[in-house]
Scaffold this motif. Structure first.
Motif, mmCIF file in Angstrom:
data_model
loop_
_atom_site.group_PDB
_atom_site.id
_atom_site.type_symbol
_atom_site.label_atom_id
_atom_site.label_comp_id
_atom_site.label_asym_id
_atom_site.label_seq_id
_atom_site.Cartn_x
_atom_site.Cartn_y
_atom_site.Cartn_z
ATOM 1 N N GLU A 67 8.187 8.908 3.752
ATOM 2 C CA GLU A 67 9.170 8.029 3.127
ATOM 3 C C GLU A 67 8.688 6.587 3.019
ATOM 4 O OE1 GLU A 67 12.376 9.097 1.993
ATOM 5 O OE2 GLU A 67 11.304 11.015 2.224
ATOM 6 N N LYS A 68 7.417 6.360 3.444
ATOM 7 C CA LYS A 68 6.795 5.029 3.382
ATOM 8 C C LYS A 68 7.544 3.985 4.232
ATOM 9 C CE LYS A 68 4.628 5.567 -1.195
ATOM 10 N NZ LYS A 68 4.141 6.842 -0.822
ATOM 11 N N ARG A 69 8.144 4.451 5.335
ATOM 12 C CA ARG A 69 8.816 3.530 6.251
ATOM 13 C C ARG A 69 7.859 3.045 7.346
ATOM 14 N NH1 ARG A 69 14.844 6.315 7.024
ATOM 15 N NH2 ARG A 69 15.118 6.885 4.816
ATOM 16 N N ILE A 70 6.739 3.732 7.496
ATOM 17 C CA ILE A 70 5.676 3.313 8.417
ATOM 18 C C ILE A 70 4.343 3.499 7.700
ATOM 19 C CG2 ILE A 70 6.951 3.856 10.529
ATOM 20 C CD1 ILE A 70 5.377 6.463 10.690
ATOM 21 N N GLU A 71 3.282 2.899 8.262
ATOM 22 C CA GLU A 71 1.955 2.992 7.638
ATOM 23 C C GLU A 71 0.977 3.824 8.461
ATOM 24 O OE1 GLU A 71 0.600 -0.961 6.955
ATOM 25 O OE2 GLU A 71 2.122 -1.397 5.419
ATOM 26 N N GLN A 72 1.359 4.179 9.686
ATOM 27 C CA GLN A 72 0.490 5.003 10.523
ATOM 28 C C GLN A 72 1.330 5.992 11.315
ATOM 29 O OE1 GLN A 72 -1.503 2.765 13.559
ATOM 30 N NE2 GLN A 72 0.334 1.697 14.225
ATOM 31 N N HIS A 73 0.698 7.091 11.704
ATOM 32 C CA HIS A 73 1.384 8.149 12.438
ATOM 33 C C HIS A 73 0.938 8.083 13.898
ATOM 34 C CE1 HIS A 73 3.083 11.826 13.748
ATOM 35 N NE2 HIS A 73 3.152 12.425 12.582
#
Length: 302
Positions: free
Chosen positions: A90-96
């Motif tokens: 959902e593009k709410r963060i940039e890394q997992h």
């Protein structure tokens, strides 16, 4: 900390609508995530974007310190992996942050099952002259005779049963439906219960809209999975002072007995409603009796 409820609700809707998860799985996921949110608050982590691999490792360390079982930690880790994968999508963060976290290796425990002698003790307990006794006997025969899950058993309606074909339409995980056959013992127990005990229990229901569910509680309403466990615990207590089982033990017993008698693994997979064959393979252990029969049958010097 950012409004976690928005992300949480979006994720739960995703699990329900897109992944078609059961309500029980969603409840566990929600509890696991809320526990992680409490950790974020304690560590003053203001946003999901601030959660890195280091925070992920710290959280797992905390779980170990709280003496959680490895299976619980593995489940919580899997939940968080799915959640952050969703946030990444959902593009709410940039890394997992949990992508590189290793899941604890689980012990490969053999499923507990019952021998025929133990089963017979359970089937001899119920008073078949009473409505609840008839219900309990039908419940026991169906769980062992079909191997269905307790949640599946509780959702069965009268219309799901086809006595002519000897099958029941079962709704399993992810609302996937399958037909499961049942034998003569379950047929007779169900017939007696439906024609007598169930009608008697329905008369106790206060609501004028009578339930179509097959199994009823003592008030005439639909029985719950917790209610099934109470019933089974009472049967076990009266049958044996040393026997300790759960409703899932009957499912394990169903699969073990079929495979020990030569049933095809993929057929058992279909009957159990397993999505993958690996879930069914846990039942391929054999009993000592089966080993002895096989040895006597095939070894030239037996």
């Amino acid at each position: 900390m950012e409004n976690v409820n928005v992300s949480l609700n979006s994720f739960l809707e995703y699990l329900q609508i897109e992944r078609n998860y059961s309500k029980y799985t969603i409840v566990f996921y929600q509890k696991d995530l809320e526990e992680f949110f409490d950790f974020m608050t304690e560590e003053a982590i203001a946003s999901f974007t601030d959660v890195t691999h280091n925070e992920a490792r710290l959280y797992l360390t905390r779980l170990h310190q709280k003496k959680y079982a490895r299976r619980s930690i593995a489940r919580k880790t899997s939940c968080l992996r799915s959640f952050f994968k969703f946030l990444l999508r959902e593009k709410r963060i940039e890394q997992h942050p949990f992508s590189l976290v290793s899941v604890p290796k689980l012990d490969k425990l053999l499923p507990k099952f019952l021998y025929n002698e133990e089963l017979e003790k359970l089937f001899d307990v119920s008073d078949l002259t009473t409505a609840l006794g008839q219900r309990n006997q039908a419940l026991l025969e169906l769980l062992y005779g079909t191997g269905i899950r307790v949640s599946e058993c509780c959702s069965i309606t009268i219309g799901d049963i086809d006595f002519q074909l000897g099958t029941i339409l079962v709704t399993g995980k992810g609302n996937k439906q399958r037909y499961v056959p049942f034998g003569t013992y379950a047929h007779d127990a169900l017939s007696t219960y439906i024609e007598n005990g169930r009608k008697e229990l329905l008369q106790k229901q206060l609501d004028s809209n009578q339930t179509k569910h097959l199994f009823l509680n003592f008030r005439g309403g639909a029985i719950t999975p917790r209610g099934v466990r109470v019933v089974l615990n009472d049967i076990v207590k009266r049958a044996s002072s040393t026997l300790h089982i759960s409703p899932h033990t009957l499912r394990h017993t169903f699969a073990t007995h079929l495979l020990n008698e030569g049933a095809d693994l993929r057929v058992v997979q279909e009957l159990l409603g397993h999505a993958s064959l690996s879930s069914t393979q846990v039942y391929t252990h054999v009993t000592k009796d089966h080993l002895q029969r096989t040895y006597n049958q095939f070894h030239p010097r037996a």
